[in-house]
Design a protein around this motif. Sequence first.
Motif, PDB file in Angstrom:
ATOM      1  N   CYS A   1      54.377  98.468 -28.515  1.00 33.53           N
ATOM      2  CA  CYS A   1      55.055  98.336 -29.816  1.00 33.53           C
ATOM      3  C   CYS A   1      54.162  98.839 -30.945  1.00 33.53           C
ATOM      4  CB  CYS A   1      55.451  96.880 -30.054  1.00 33.53           C
ATOM      5  SG  CYS A   1      56.773  96.294 -28.955  1.00 33.53           S
ATOM      6  N   ASP A   2      52.879  98.506 -30.885  1.00 32.58           N
ATOM      7  CA  ASP A   2      51.945  99.002 -31.908  1.00 32.58           C
ATOM      8  C   ASP A   2      51.914 100.527 -31.907  1.00 32.58           C
ATOM      9  OD1 ASP A   2      51.317  96.443 -32.636  1.00 32.58           O
ATOM     10  OD2 ASP A   2      49.394  96.372 -31.572  1.00 32.58           O
TER      11      ASP A   2
ATOM     12  N   THR B   1      52.661  94.493 -26.409  1.00 31.92           N
ATOM     13  CA  THR B   1      52.105  94.496 -27.768  1.00 31.92           C
ATOM     14  C   THR B   1      51.515  95.854 -28.104  1.00 31.92           C
ATOM     15  OG1 THR B   1      51.603  92.135 -27.608  1.00 31.92           O
ATOM     16  CG2 THR B   1      50.465  93.381 -29.328  1.00 31.92           C
ATOM     17  N   GLU B   2      50.747  96.414 -27.169  1.00 39.09           N
ATOM     18  CA  GLU B   2      50.134  97.729 -27.393  1.00 39.09           C
ATOM     19  C   GLU B   2      51.198  98.827 -27.498  1.00 39.09           C
ATOM     20  OE1 GLU B   2      47.145  95.030 -25.742  1.00 39.09           O
ATOM     21  OE2 GLU B   2      49.119  95.606 -24.997  1.00 39.09           O
TER      22      GLU B   2
ATOM     23  N   GLN C   1      55.121 101.845 -33.575  1.00 35.64           N
ATOM     24  CA  GLN C   1      55.172 101.521 -35.000  1.00 35.64           C
ATOM     25  C   GLN C   1      54.136 102.321 -35.794  1.00 35.64           C
ATOM     26  OE1 GLN C   1      54.923  97.254 -34.417  1.00 35.64           O
ATOM     27  NE2 GLN C   1      57.087  96.985 -34.910  1.00 35.64           N
ATOM     28  N   GLN C   2      52.977 102.529 -35.192  1.00 32.25           N
ATOM     29  CA  GLN C   2      51.946 103.340 -35.857  1.00 32.25           C
ATOM     30  C   GLN C   2      52.377 104.794 -36.009  1.00 32.25           C
ATOM     31  OE1 GLN C   2      48.493 102.638 -33.419  1.00 32.25           O
ATOM     32  NE2 GLN C   2      48.308 100.507 -34.111  1.00 32.25           N
TER      33      GLN C   2
END
Length: 411
Positions: A85-86, A82-83, A89-90
Amino acid sequence: MEKTKVIVVGAGAAGMMAAGQAALAGAETILIEKMRRPGLKLAITGKGRCNLTNSAQIPEFIGHFGKNGRFLRQAFHRFFNTELCDFFQQHGLKLTTERGGRVFPSDGKAQHVVTVMTDWLKQCGVKIIRDAPVDRLIVEQGQICGVGYGSRKLLGDAVILATGGASYPATGSSGDGYALVEPFGHTIETIRPALVPLIAQPEICGRLDALNLRNINGGKKADQDFGELVFHKHGVTGPVILTLSLQAVDALRDNKPVELEIDLKPALDDKKLDARLLRDFAKRNKEELSSILRGLLPKELVEVCLDLTGISPQRLGQDVTADERKRLRVWLKNFRLKVSDHRPFKEAIVTAGGVRLKEVDPRTMESRKVKGLYLIGELLDLQADTGGYNLQAAFSTGFVAGQSAAAIAAE
């Protein structure tokens, strides 16, 4: 207080993540890379598409690393899919999750992953030294002091070694790190290629070169997998083969015979397959066997099937005997190929073996042999199946080491 100086050796996925995290944590960070450009291996991973991670949860993820997976538990709890991918994406990279939970850049371009990472390193203030192969560690009284490359020395408070394994040596990942740490007491578990194509009866596989089979079952008993297999002129590759390849490599090293058993019709048990053959032969009783079997197999495989079962391709459906039908059924459920070898390291996706995990602190990635030295990524004795697991391990261990190394001055 003077800034901690962190040196990261190797600009792959693990090294770039480590360098950025160290800089964000306030350290003066230098990333040193033997090649002219960072991220060369990252740019070709996943056939140029870059399978960044997998959407699986931590317990399942760890299971894909086998018995050594437990080592990654703490790193995954600090920085996981999750981190990751974040993070991408960020930084403007759109992601797509595909079959089997595999996460890719939406545009399918691995080079964009490298661009995101290198742009981020600039923003973090990381200094990158290129064309500089590190050939020695500088250690005094059990404490790392820096690294040397050629006639030059680079001194620092902490060194993060992210030199990768020995696969794809043309990208700079040629096993340098093992020789760097071994003189200081680290044990190197035998390195060998993993996720690697296998050499199997070229006289058969050469006839099927580039044939792609989906939804087959390969292997037997405990060592089996379901999915896609691709023939090449020397043997076999594809996700099923790559997943099973390390067992084959290890068995071949022990001089054990290795045979691949392929179930070409896993959705049909023997009884149902026999009924299907009977039905096809009755319905198409005036057609030749080579034509009838096209309903079950690709053309190239039909020819191989009839050769190996010793049945004439001109045999009419109405003339197929019970014994011939049995031979066909057995072959379709158990197409066997003798494996004689594996392809070299330059064709392996990852390296099995590496620095013994007991000699590294899983909470920080710090060496238990040399204070201030951190070991991450494929340099460690960690390897998983295909599916994004190995890259996530690289990013996670890099994240932990970068933050830990930056904090070393506070100890």
